[in-house]
Design a protein around this motif. Structure first.
Motif, mmCIF file in Angstrom:
data_model
loop_
_atom_site.group_PDB
_atom_site.id
_atom_site.type_symbol
_atom_site.label_atom_id
_atom_site.label_comp_id
_atom_site.label_asym_id
_atom_site.label_seq_id
_atom_site.Cartn_x
_atom_site.Cartn_y
_atom_site.Cartn_z
ATOM 1 N N ASP A 131 0.835 -1.200 0.000
ATOM 2 C CA ASP A 131 0.000 0.000 0.000
ATOM 3 C C ASP A 131 0.871 1.251 0.000
ATOM 4 N N ASP A 167 0.618 3.746 1.983
ATOM 5 C CA ASP A 167 0.643 4.493 3.246
ATOM 6 C C ASP A 167 1.741 4.082 4.220
ATOM 7 N N GLN A 175 2.095 1.548 5.928
ATOM 8 C CA GLN A 175 1.664 0.782 7.111
ATOM 9 C C GLN A 175 2.409 -0.539 7.162
ATOM 10 N N ARG A 185 2.995 -3.982 11.890
ATOM 11 C CA ARG A 185 2.196 -3.031 11.112
ATOM 12 C C ARG A 185 2.184 -1.667 11.793
ATOM 13 N N ARG A 194 -0.925 4.592 9.655
ATOM 14 C CA ARG A 194 -0.817 5.335 8.404
ATOM 15 C C ARG A 194 -0.035 6.616 8.688
HETATM 16 MG MG MG Z 1 -3.608 1.526 4.954
#
Ligand code: MG
Ligand code: UDP
Length: 316
Positions: free
Chosen positions: A102, A104, A106, A204, A207
């Motif tokens: 992704d 972002d 993350q 994880r 964001r």
């Molecule tokens: Mg995300």
């Protein structure tokens, strides 16, 4: 020989995030290239999923400043899964291995080292798995867990706590191309490919900038997609319910006959109730049987490959 790696990133209205992500990935790729772990021709490929902000302009700018960045622009917003597939299919023309993630940050980009280790051990697919879900809300954590359980019960093969952060080899992506389905739930489809695969755990993060492009409504739609595109078991559930209700009507009938024989009962009541249950059950059973056939048609229309050849010794 180091392989050419492409990092594919679907982006939807990510103007705040892109410069940060680009910077972090450039450092990461430079490091990996210097260590000789990936080919110098490795790149980051952004897929602009019909963004309404300056996302595409930023991607173009990044590309003009540094050839390590490249981009694909979709003609309109098609959603995360379609954007990701578009990126994978484009990247496989240039790359030996493709990492999807992704925009972002993350997903911890340092997990890529682990991915490459597994690749060196001969894996075609490496799944990134979240080792902890502390940064998610308790609600998201619990619903996600329950959802994976549900999918498992429905006979879907799925890797726990794995989003779409993974490494795939060129031949795995090529095999994915032979899945003709339109309703995409990639994390449920990739395990169907087979090939040697493994997982790498990572932490994880939150964001970094911008807000989630997956509001609850999209999330629920995506969850429903996962069930309906991978399993026809809900139909079988209706059949079972139909059988159960019909059996109940028979048990009731017997029970009422016995009570009628031994004591006084209200006239007409038993026959009404029993017929309501019997007809209800039979109707549900009938719908279930029709559903079974529709389920078969559904799976046939997906035209999934019946097999995937991993190696063909004749070829080389
Ligand atoms: Mg995300
Ligand atoms: N995304 C996309 N198209 C969409 C929605 C999202 O390409 O229609 C991208 C988005 O830019 C991001 C990724 O999908 O790179 C995951 O979205 P997000 O991080 O907002 O989801 P969350 O992590 O909150 O589930």
């Amino acid at each position: 020989m180091a392989e050419i790696m492409y990092v594919v990133i679907p982006c939807y209205n990510e103007e705040e995030m892109l410069p940060i992500t680009a910077e972090a990935l450039m450092k990461k790729l430079d490091g990996l290239k210097k260590d000789g772990r990936i080919d110098p021709r490795s790149k980051v490929m952004f897929v602009d999923d019909g963004s309404k902000d300056r996302t595409w302009q930023i991607i173009e700018k990044l590309h003009s400043l540094n050839p390590t960045f490249t981009g694909v622009k979709l003609s309109r917003n098609k959603g995360h899964q379609n954007a990701l597939l578009a990126g994978l299919m484009t990247a496989k023309n240039y790359a030996d291995i493709i990492v999807s993630m992704d925009a972002d940050l993350q997903d911890d980009i340092n997990a890529i080292d682990g991915f490459l280790d597994k690749r060196a051990e001969g894996c075609d697919i490496v799944y990134g798995v979240r080792s902890s879900r502390e940064t998610d809300t308790a609600f998201k954590r619990n619903t996600a867990r329950a959802y994976y359980k549900l999918l498992e019960m429905l006979g879907v093969e799925i890797t726990y706590d794995h989003a779409d952060y993974r490494l795939m080899s060129k031949r795995a992506v090529t095999a994915l191309e032979s899945f003709k389905e339109v309703n995409l739930f990639l994390r449920g489809m990739v395990p169907m490919l087979g090939f040697k695969s493994d997982t790498v755990a990572y932490k994880r993060n939150e964001r970094v900038a911008g807000e989630s492009k997956y509001p609850l409504k999209k999330m629920l739609a995506f969850a429903a997609e996962g069930v309906t595109s991978l399993s026809v078991k809900p139909i079988r559930f209706i059949t079972c319910l139909g059988i159960f209700i019909f059996l109940m009507s028979i048990i009731m009938l017997i029970y009422f006959l016995i009570t009628h024989a031994v004591s006084d009962t209200v006239r007409g009541w038993a026959s009404t109730i029993v017929s309501v249950w019997a007809i209800g059950g039979l109707q549900m059973l009938a719908i279930g049987i029709i559903g079974e056939y529709i389920g078969k048609i559904y799976l046939e229309t997906k035209a999934r490959p019946k097999y995937i050849i991993e190696t063909d010794l004749e070829e080389n």
